[in-house]
Design a protein around this motif. Structure first.
Motif, PDB file in Angstrom:
ATOM      1  N   ASN A 373       8.211   1.716 -11.184  1.00 17.69           N
ATOM      2  CA  ASN A 373       9.191   1.029 -10.337  1.00 17.69           C
ATOM      3  C   ASN A 373       9.569  -0.324 -10.925  1.00 17.69           C
ATOM      4  N   ALA A 374       8.525  -1.069 -11.382  1.00 22.47           N
ATOM      5  CA  ALA A 374       8.784  -2.418 -11.893  1.00 22.47           C
ATOM      6  C   ALA A 374       9.733  -2.371 -13.106  1.00 22.47           C
ATOM      7  N   LYS A 376      11.833   0.390 -13.738  1.00 27.70           N
ATOM      8  CA  LYS A 376      13.071   1.058 -13.292  1.00 27.70           C
ATOM      9  C   LYS A 376      14.006   0.093 -12.553  1.00 27.70           C
ATOM     10  N   TYR A 377      13.452  -0.759 -11.686  1.00 27.70           N
ATOM     11  CA  TYR A 377      14.305  -1.651 -10.893  1.00 27.70           C
ATOM     12  C   TYR A 377      14.406  -3.050 -11.507  1.00 27.70           C
ATOM     13  N   ASP A 401       7.602  -8.150 -11.209  1.00 24.91           N
ATOM     14  CA  ASP A 401       8.764  -7.923 -12.077  1.00 24.91           C
ATOM     15  C   ASP A 401       9.836  -8.953 -11.783  1.00 24.91           C
ATOM     16  N   GLY A 405      14.791  -6.973  -6.865  1.00 23.39           N
ATOM     17  CA  GLY A 405      14.215  -7.509  -5.620  1.00 23.39           C
ATOM     18  C   GLY A 405      14.555  -6.604  -4.438  1.00 23.39           C
ATOM     19  N   ILE A 414       9.823   0.126   2.829  1.00 27.64           N
ATOM     20  CA  ILE A 414       9.716   0.714   1.487  1.00 27.64           C
ATOM     21  C   ILE A 414       8.531   1.662   1.305  1.00 27.64           C
ATOM     22  N   CYS A 421      15.952   1.777  -1.057  1.00 29.28           N
ATOM     23  CA  CYS A 421      16.798   0.636  -0.713  1.00 29.28           C
ATOM     24  C   CYS A 421      18.234   0.915  -1.176  1.00 29.28           C
ATOM     25  N   SER A 424      19.246   0.397  -4.815  1.00 31.29           N
ATOM     26  CA  SER A 424      18.587   1.136  -5.901  1.00 31.29           C
ATOM     27  C   SER A 424      18.918   2.624  -5.886  1.00 31.29           C
ATOM     28  N   GLY A 429      15.205   8.674  -8.599  1.00 26.58           N
ATOM     29  CA  GLY A 429      14.009   8.481  -7.748  1.00 26.58           C
ATOM     30  C   GLY A 429      14.092   9.362  -6.506  1.00 26.58           C
ATOM     31  N   ILE A 430      12.944   9.571  -5.884  1.00 29.90           N
ATOM     32  CA  ILE A 430      12.940  10.420  -4.689  1.00 29.90           C
ATOM     33  C   ILE A 430      12.420   9.672  -3.459  1.00 29.90           C
ATOM     34  N   GLY A 433       7.218   7.516  -4.220  1.00 30.46           N
ATOM     35  CA  GLY A 433       6.211   6.860  -5.070  1.00 30.46           C
ATOM     36  C   GLY A 433       5.367   5.856  -4.298  1.00 30.46           C
ATOM     37  N   SER A 435       4.965   5.629  -1.001  1.00 32.70           N
ATOM     38  CA  SER A 435       4.181   6.275   0.076  1.00 32.70           C
ATOM     39  C   SER A 435       2.877   6.792  -0.496  1.00 32.70           C
ATOM     40  N   SER A 458      10.150  -8.679  -7.640  1.00 33.61           N
ATOM     41  CA  SER A 458       9.173  -8.273  -6.622  1.00 33.61           C
ATOM     42  C   SER A 458       7.770  -8.399  -7.183  1.00 33.61           C
TER      43      SER A 458
HETATM   44  P1  ADP Z   1      11.563   5.771  -5.712  1.00 33.38           P
HETATM   45  O1  ADP Z   1      11.266   4.719  -6.719  1.00 33.38           O
HETATM   46  O2  ADP Z   1      11.359   7.119  -6.228  1.00 33.38           O
HETATM   47  O3  ADP Z   1      12.904   5.582  -5.099  1.00 33.38           O
HETATM   48  P2  ADP Z   1       9.413   4.580  -4.219  1.00 33.38           P
HETATM   49  O4  ADP Z   1       8.745   5.063  -3.032  1.00 33.38           O
HETATM   50  O5  ADP Z   1       8.633   4.333  -5.443  1.00 33.38           O
HETATM   51  O6  ADP Z   1      10.577   5.602  -4.517  1.00 33.38           O
HETATM   52  O7  ADP Z   1      10.157   3.248  -3.820  1.00 33.38           O
HETATM   53  C1  ADP Z   1      10.852   3.170  -2.605  1.00 33.38           C
HETATM   54  C2  ADP Z   1      11.978   2.192  -2.733  1.00 33.38           C
HETATM   55  O8  ADP Z   1      11.460   0.843  -2.786  1.00 33.38           O
HETATM   56  C3  ADP Z   1      12.743   2.356  -3.980  1.00 33.38           C
HETATM   57  O9  ADP Z   1      13.788   3.293  -3.830  1.00 33.38           O
HETATM   58  C4  ADP Z   1      13.316   0.963  -4.192  1.00 33.38           C
HETATM   59  O10 ADP Z   1      14.480   0.811  -3.422  1.00 33.38           O
HETATM   60  C5  ADP Z   1      12.248   0.050  -3.641  1.00 33.38           C
HETATM   61  N1  ADP Z   1      11.377  -0.478  -4.709  1.00 33.38           N
HETATM   62  C6  ADP Z   1      10.185  -0.041  -5.072  1.00 33.38           C
HETATM   63  N2  ADP Z   1       9.663  -0.805  -6.084  1.00 33.38           N
HETATM   64  C7  ADP Z   1      10.584  -1.720  -6.346  1.00 33.38           C
HETATM   65  C8  ADP Z   1      10.654  -2.803  -7.271  1.00 33.38           C
HETATM   66  N3  ADP Z   1       9.675  -3.081  -8.104  1.00 33.38           N
HETATM   67  N4  ADP Z   1      11.758  -3.586  -7.254  1.00 33.38           N
HETATM   68  C9  ADP Z   1      12.741  -3.336  -6.395  1.00 33.38           C
HETATM   69  N5  ADP Z   1      12.750  -2.343  -5.494  1.00 33.38           N
HETATM   70  C10 ADP Z   1      11.688  -1.542  -5.463  1.00 33.38           C
END
Ligand code: ADP
Length: 466
Positions: A373-374, A376-377, A401, A405, A414, A421, A424, A429-430, A433, A435, A458
């Motif tokens: 996630n860190a 990817k976002y 990261d 944010g 989240i 969000c 994003s 993504g699904i 992760g 959860s 974040s």
């Molecule tokens: P996924 O990454 O597959 O969408 P996650 O459960 O890992 O699902 O994350 C849920 C949501 O939380 C993500 O869709 C994203 O919007 C937000 N998120 C998670 N980690 C980050 C991050 N490091 N920076 C920004 N947003 C994040």
């Protein structure tokens, strides 16, 4: 119907406790009354002995002060006066000859005790004996006492009065035991009902729940520690069941919602393949898209199962020694190419070594999800810093990261399944992760927290017991 009710009552704990209580109470009372009866009978016998001794002393005193003649006349008066009573007097010679005697018609068969005379010869002042005479209904208590070296005083009293007196007591005790049993049963029933009231309330709540009101809880009224513990345990079990049911409902909704889109897409592709007359390359693309959608479906289903199993504690949670630092370094190595591709720099602030007990595969999954996630976002040129600290028996793993944010109003959601969000959604993504990360942290008895500021980045903080 009545028989069935009686049968049901007989099987209740209240009934059994009442019976036990009444039984034990009555038995204890019987024991106490028997001890009382024994003492009363002892005292009665002692009184009789005292009476005998007093009479003997009286006669001995007459002899000493007034001589044999007065003794004889006193003896005659005493015999006439006491003639009605159930006693006899005799004056004996030391060898057992009867010198004088009261009427012995009621005391036929009463002999002279050789043992007593023998004891008197051996300088005993007096001897008291209990005689069981064949033909007489009641025993006799008799005294033999020396008056002069040639006269022995012998007085016998029938123990009839004593026995009658004691038998009144005996009957009274038996009569007393019957109401005592019922009083004990009443008290026992009251106590059992009072003690089991809490259990009944738990049962009542369970019945209401079985009819569908899962929101019901047993009131904790500070009755007794055991009942309050039962109520609290029952309530927390219900809380857990309710949250599992809620989770399952949410999961059903989410599965229905989130599986529909890839399935619809697969169906669309299949339909186009059927009706269209595309080139070989088009068909290859469609097949590739189908495989991609199927992979996504499989990933969703697998992750969902992982979350549910981890939350419910169904999947085995190994307790093995795991090197946190080694694990983080190999995760960084794995994600390094992806980070480089996105122009994201991976940084670590780690102690030399840190070993904790836990499930290695689950820990790997946790670190991977946060790190993925860190990256990817994140933004181009951004950084991801993983730091590990240990203080006060707690291990603190932080993944920071400098990316997109998360908006403040979205932060509480989240960790929910399938939540993504707004900003994003464009990235792959699904929404499962975090959860799964939360479920894993809980299985480690730890906690996960997040701080975030839009466009600044974040910071996810995992706290685990060392
Ligand atoms: P996924 O990454 O597959 O969408 P996650 O459960 O890992 O699902 O994350 C849920 C949501 O939380 C993500 O869709 C994203 O919007 C937000 N998120 C998670 N980690 C980050 C991050 N490091 N920076 C920004 N947003 C994040």
């Amino acid at each position: 119907m009545l028989l069935k009710q009686i049968h049901n009552l007989r099987n209740t704990l209240s009934f059994r406790l009442t019976l036990w209580y009444a039984f034990i109470f009555t038995l204890t009372s019987l024991l106490a009354l028997s001890i009382f009866y024994y003492h009363i009978s002892q005292i009665t016998m002692e009184n009789t002995d005292d009476e005998l001794l007093e009479e003997y002393r009286e006669f001995a005193a007459i002899m000493v002060h007034e001589g044999t003649e007065e003794l004889m006349s006193e003896f005659n008066t005493e015999i006439i006066e006491e003639a009605e009573e159930s006693l006899y007097f005799r004056l004996l010679s030391p060898d057992g000859k009867i010198l004088k005697s009261s009427d012995m018609t009621d005391f036929k068969g009463v002999t002279i005790s050789k043992g007593a005379l023998g004891a008197l010869k051996n300088n005993e002042e007096y001897v008291i004996e209990t005689l069981t005479v064949p033909g007489l209904e009641f025993d006799i208590q008799a005294i033999y006492g020396v008056i002069t070296p040639s006269i022995i005083f012998n007085l016998g009293i029938s123990l009839e009065d004593n026995y009658e007196y004691l038998s009144i007591f005996k009957n009274l005790i038996i009569l007393l035991l019957i109401p005592l049993f019922f009083i004990a049963a009443f008290i026992g029933w009251f106590l059992a009902r009072h003690a089991l009231k809490g259990v009944e309330e738990v049962t009542q709540t369970a019945i209401e729940i079985s009819k569908g009101s899962i929101d019901k809880r047993v009131e904790v009224k500070r009755r007794s520690h055991e009942i309050d513990t039962l109520a609290n345990t029952f309530n927390s079990m219900l809380d857990r069941i309710q949250s599992l049911i809620k989770g399952m409902r949410e999961m059903n909704d989410n599965v229905a919602h989130d599986l529909r889109s890839p399935l619809t897409r697969i169906r669309g592709i299949a339909e186009m393949t059927l009706v269209g007359n595309g080139s070989m390359q088009d068909y290859s693309e469609m097949a590739a898209n189908t495989i991609e959608e199927c992979d996504k479906l499989i990933e969703i289903i697998n992750t969902m199962m992982d979350i549910t199993e981890t939350e419910a504690g169904v999947s085995p949670f190994k307790s093995e020694k795991l090197d946190v630092i080694k694990l983080i370094l190999s995760a960084c190595e794995l994600f390094d190419p992806i980070a480089k591709e996105k122009d994201v720099q991976l940084l670590t602030v780690l102690p030399d070594n840190l070993v904790i007990l836990g499930d290695k595969a689950k820990m790997q999954r946790l670190i991977t999800n946060l790190l993925e996630n860190a990256i990817k976002y994140n933004k181009h040129g951004g950084t991801v810093t993983i730091s590990v600290k240990k203080d006060n028996q707690l291990v603190n793993i932080q993944v920071e990261d400098t990316g997109l944010g998360i908006a403040e109003e979205e932060l509480p959601h989240i960790f929910e399944r399938f939540y993504r969000c707004d900003r994003s959604r464009s990235r792959a993504g699904i929404g499962l992760g975090l959860s799964l990360a939360k479920a894993i942290v809980k299985a480690f008895n730890g906690d996960i927290k997040v701080k975030s500021a839009l466009d600044q980045g974040s910071s996810f903080q995992v706290i685990l017991p060392a």
